[in-house]
Design an enzyme around this catalytic site. Sequence first.
Site, short mmCIF file in Angstrom:
data_model
loop_
_atom_site.label_atom_id
_atom_site.label_comp_id
_atom_site.label_asym_id
_atom_site.label_seq_id
_atom_site.Cartn_x
_atom_site.Cartn_y
_atom_site.Cartn_z
N ARG A 1 -82.58 1.39 17.61
CA ARG A 1 -81.36 2.19 17.71
C ARG A 1 -81.35 3.09 18.95
NH1 ARG A 1 -79.97 3.99 11.55
NH2 ARG A 1 -79.61 1.90 10.74
N ASP B 1 -69.38 14.72 6.98
CA ASP B 1 -70.55 13.95 7.40
C ASP B 1 -71.13 14.62 8.65
OD1 ASP B 1 -71.46 10.82 6.60
OD2 ASP B 1 -72.25 11.56 8.51
C1 LIG Z 1 -75.52 5.60 3.37
S1 LIG Z 1 -74.21 6.67 3.83
C2 LIG Z 1 -73.45 6.97 2.25
C3 LIG Z 1 -71.95 6.96 2.32
C4 LIG Z 1 -71.23 7.16 0.97
N1 LIG Z 1 -71.55 8.44 0.40
C5 LIG Z 1 -71.59 6.05 0.01
O1 LIG Z 1 -72.35 6.26 -0.93
O2 LIG Z 1 -71.11 4.93 0.22
C6 LIG Z 1 -75.09 8.21 4.12
C7 LIG Z 1 -74.31 9.19 4.99
O3 LIG Z 1 -74.98 10.46 4.94
C8 LIG Z 1 -74.86 11.06 6.22
N2 LIG Z 1 -75.91 12.07 6.39
C9 LIG Z 1 -77.25 11.90 6.53
N3 LIG Z 1 -77.87 13.07 6.71
C10 LIG Z 1 -76.90 14.01 6.66
C11 LIG Z 1 -76.92 15.44 6.79
N4 LIG Z 1 -78.04 16.12 7.00
N5 LIG Z 1 -75.74 16.10 6.69
C12 LIG Z 1 -74.59 15.41 6.48
N6 LIG Z 1 -74.50 14.09 6.36
C13 LIG Z 1 -75.66 13.39 6.45
C14 LIG Z 1 -75.00 9.89 7.18
O4 LIG Z 1 -74.44 10.19 8.45
C15 LIG Z 1 -74.27 8.77 6.45
O5 LIG Z 1 -72.95 8.61 6.90
#
Ligand SMILES: C[S@@+](CC[C@H](N)C(=O)[O-])C[C@H]1O[C@@H](n2cnc3c(N)ncnc32)[C@H](O)[C@@H]1O
Length: 292
Positions: free
Chosen positions: A57, A163
């Site tokens: 990445r 996010d």
């Molecule tokens: C796998 S996705 C899940 C999306 C959705 N909630 C679902 O279950 O389909 C995880 C998301 O968490 C966000 N994320 C990870 N660490 C984070 C943080 N410290 N603060 C806010 N968002 C975060 C990532 O950018 C990503 O878009």
Amino acid sequence: MTTKTNPILPMLHDTQTMTRLREFEFGNEDFEALRKLVKQITGINLSDQKRELVYGRLARRLRALQLRSFAEYRELLAEDGGQEIVQFCNAITTNLTAFFREPHHFDYLRDQVLTPLLAAAPRRLRIWSAGCSTGEEPYSLAMTVLETVADVKRWDIRILATDLDSDVLERARCGIYAEDRLKNMTLQRRTRFFTERRERDNLCYEATPELKSLITFKQLNLMHPLPMRGPLDVIFCRNVVIYFDKDTQRELFSRVAHLQRPGDLLFLGHSESLFKVSESYTPIGKTIYKRG
Ligand SMILES: C[S@@+](CC[C@H](N)C(=O)[O-])C[C@H]1O[C@@H](n2cnc3c(N)ncnc32)[C@H](O)[C@@H]1O
């Protein structure tokens, strides 16, 4: 998000050989320093198995920035006043999501939260989609609300979607999805909540203004203080903390609990749990918790 892989590399286990074959030198020191930075900024805990993923990445960032090594990239991260940190975080996050992912959560919201409320006087409802990725989760929440609450204008219903990743958040705000993202959605939903459009000759679907109007998108790092006042009736924090260690999860949910009153609901992802993480919530269903 996909990783570019070289078909030869997985067969090689000798790190020196791997270093020679790589486009950029990526030593243990680089991985350790970047992993520490990721943990510090995002809470995401990268295991040793994520070494290749991190390389894949970030190699794209090195190419885009025309850098020659990960050492140069680390210098840039330390010295550019925080500009590259945004792209760095965007590259590291995993954004996998889908409309109506884990559908039993949306059924629960309809049957146990929205329908009982219809009998009561019009009232306020606050829902937070924490870690909303490209928006499929908050749009699914909005569809559930609009399908259940006929006279939504008489209600004060808001969905906050946040996010850390600025790229996915921008896509969520646009609300435009390729045809295959909606392939499992009923035709009824697709026609009611999306309009067809063409983007560079590809068929796409855009969320209607009615759907968008229920949602406010904001960038928010869950490691930072949570700026909302609450109370939040429903929180969807699904498939986000799976990447955090237990201490980070404990700290996050102790702050989240302050935003909810007894009886408010918290939904986690299918492989997440509050066991040994928070005593402020009681499990009431499959990955569904009630604030005690
Ligand atoms: C796998 S996705 C899940 C999306 C959705 N909630 C679902 O279950 O389909 C995880 C998301 O968490 C966000 N994320 C990870 N660490 C984070 C943080 N410290 N603060 C806010 N968002 C975060 C990532 O950018 C990503 O878009």
